[in-house]
Motif scaffolding. Structure first.
Motif, PDB file in Angstrom:
ATOM      1  N   ALA A  49     -10.765   3.871  -6.970  1.00 18.74           N
ATOM      2  CA  ALA A  49      -9.777   4.255  -5.703  1.00 18.74           C
ATOM      3  C   ALA A  49     -10.090   3.536  -4.539  1.00 18.74           C
ATOM      4  O   ALA A  49      -9.149   3.184  -3.911  1.00 18.74           O
ATOM      5  N   GLU A  50     -11.473   3.428  -4.296  1.00 22.15           N
ATOM      6  CA  GLU A  50     -11.733   2.557  -3.105  1.00 22.15           C
ATOM      7  C   GLU A  50     -11.467   1.125  -3.321  1.00 22.15           C
ATOM      8  O   GLU A  50     -10.756   0.613  -2.152  1.00 22.15           O
ATOM      9  N   ARG A  51     -11.514   0.637  -4.418  1.00 13.84           N
ATOM     10  CA  ARG A  51     -10.843  -0.797  -4.655  1.00 13.84           C
ATOM     11  C   ARG A  51      -9.533  -0.862  -4.324  1.00 13.84           C
ATOM     12  O   ARG A  51      -9.060  -1.800  -3.808  1.00 13.84           O
ATOM     13  N   ALA A  52      -8.766   0.157  -4.802  1.00 15.32           N
ATOM     14  CA  ALA A  52      -7.444   0.075  -4.798  1.00 15.32           C
ATOM     15  C   ALA A  52      -6.949   0.225  -3.209  1.00 15.32           C
ATOM     16  O   ALA A  52      -5.984  -0.257  -2.963  1.00 15.32           O
ATOM     17  N   GLU A  53      -7.858   1.109  -2.402  1.00 17.05           N
ATOM     18  CA  GLU A  53      -7.444   1.536  -1.099  1.00 17.05           C
ATOM     19  C   GLU A  53      -7.548   0.116  -0.174  1.00 17.05           C
ATOM     20  O   GLU A  53      -6.765  -0.197   0.577  1.00 17.05           O
ATOM     21  N   ALA A  54      -8.548  -0.709  -0.490  1.00 12.93           N
ATOM     22  CA  ALA A  54      -9.000  -2.024  -0.017  1.00 12.93           C
ATOM     23  C   ALA A  54      -8.012  -2.798  -0.156  1.00 12.93           C
ATOM     24  O   ALA A  54      -7.489  -3.637   0.479  1.00 12.93           O
ATOM     25  N   THR A  55      -7.398  -3.205  -1.526  1.00 13.98           N
ATOM     26  CA  THR A  55      -6.436  -3.946  -1.962  1.00 13.98           C
ATOM     27  C   THR A  55      -5.097  -3.586  -1.187  1.00 13.98           C
ATOM     28  O   THR A  55      -4.507  -4.689  -0.759  1.00 13.98           O
ATOM     29  N   THR A  56      -4.703  -2.505  -1.138  1.00 11.96           N
ATOM     30  CA  THR A  56      -3.658  -2.026  -0.527  1.00 11.96           C
ATOM     31  C   THR A  56      -3.490  -2.318   0.863  1.00 11.96           C
ATOM     32  O   THR A  56      -2.563  -2.875   1.373  1.00 11.96           O
ATOM     33  N   ASP A  57      -4.601  -2.263   1.620  1.00 15.22           N
ATOM     34  CA  ASP A  57      -5.101  -2.565   2.796  1.00 15.22           C
ATOM     35  C   ASP A  57      -4.893  -4.258   3.179  1.00 15.22           C
ATOM     36  O   ASP A  57      -4.131  -4.582   4.065  1.00 15.22           O
ATOM     37  N   GLU A  58      -5.271  -4.693   2.275  1.00 16.75           N
ATOM     38  CA  GLU A  58      -5.136  -6.289   2.185  1.00 16.75           C
ATOM     39  C   GLU A  58      -3.729  -6.788   1.961  1.00 16.75           C
ATOM     40  O   GLU A  58      -3.228  -7.633   2.658  1.00 16.75           O
TER      41      GLU A  58
END
Length: 176
Positions: A49-58
């Motif tokens: 979830a944290e990686r998905a959130e970081a990817t979404t922000d990117e």
């Protein structure tokens, strides 16, 4: 009420107690394993979830930059389209009748075409042609002059340009 506990009964109760403790240990071990698996899955899910959130922000930042670049390109394209329309209208609205062009001749051969005599003199001055190099076109023969300007005027009847100054006809072989 008085109850008398016999040795076989006591052994039976001890056996049941041992069996219950063993079963309790097995159930507790299984519960601990299940809890550990649950905690590992929770950490893995949280990490994803944290990686998905970081990817979404990117991706959001990349999309924002792309949208800004697209908007700038569209604005530039619109400005160029407006400029093209303006130039096209200007070109279509110009009357050709009476319009002049100036041709720069070098030893009688066409060299460059300009919109006006001033443009021609200004451009050739940047290439080192002195101001006194210009002579009226009728004073000497065309081939004898190093640099010479001749004006041409648009003639609608011929759908082309003709010389603005026509030299006087010279007799050919004594005929006039």
């Amino acid at each position: 009420m008085i109850r008398i506990v016999t040795t076989p009964r006591l052994e039976s109760l001890e056996y049941a107690s041992r069996t219950a403790r063993e079963h309790l240990r097995e159930v507790a071990g299984s519960a601990n394993e299940a809890f550990g698996e649950h905690v590992r899955e929770l950490y893995a899910t949280t990490d994803r979830a944290e990686r998905a959130e970081a990817t979404t922000d990117e991706v959001a930042a990349i999309l924002k930059r792309a949208m800004e670049e697209l908007a700038a390109a569209q604005k530039e394209l619109l400005l160029k389209d407006i400029e093209i329309r303006r130039l096209r209208e200007e070109l279509e609205s110009e009357r050709l009748e009476g319009r002049t062009l100036t041709v720069l001749l070098h030893h009688g051969e066409p060299h460059t075409i300009y919109r006006s005599r001033e443009e021609a003199k200004g451009d050739t001055a940047t290439h080192g042609v002195p101001a006194d190099a210009w002579v009226p076109s009728y004073e000497r023969p065309t081939a004898d002059v190093q640099w010479r300007l001749d004006a041409f005027i648009y003639d609608a009847a011929s759908n082309g340009f003709r010389r603005a100054f026509m030299p006087a006809p010279e007799p050919v072989g004594g005929a006039a």
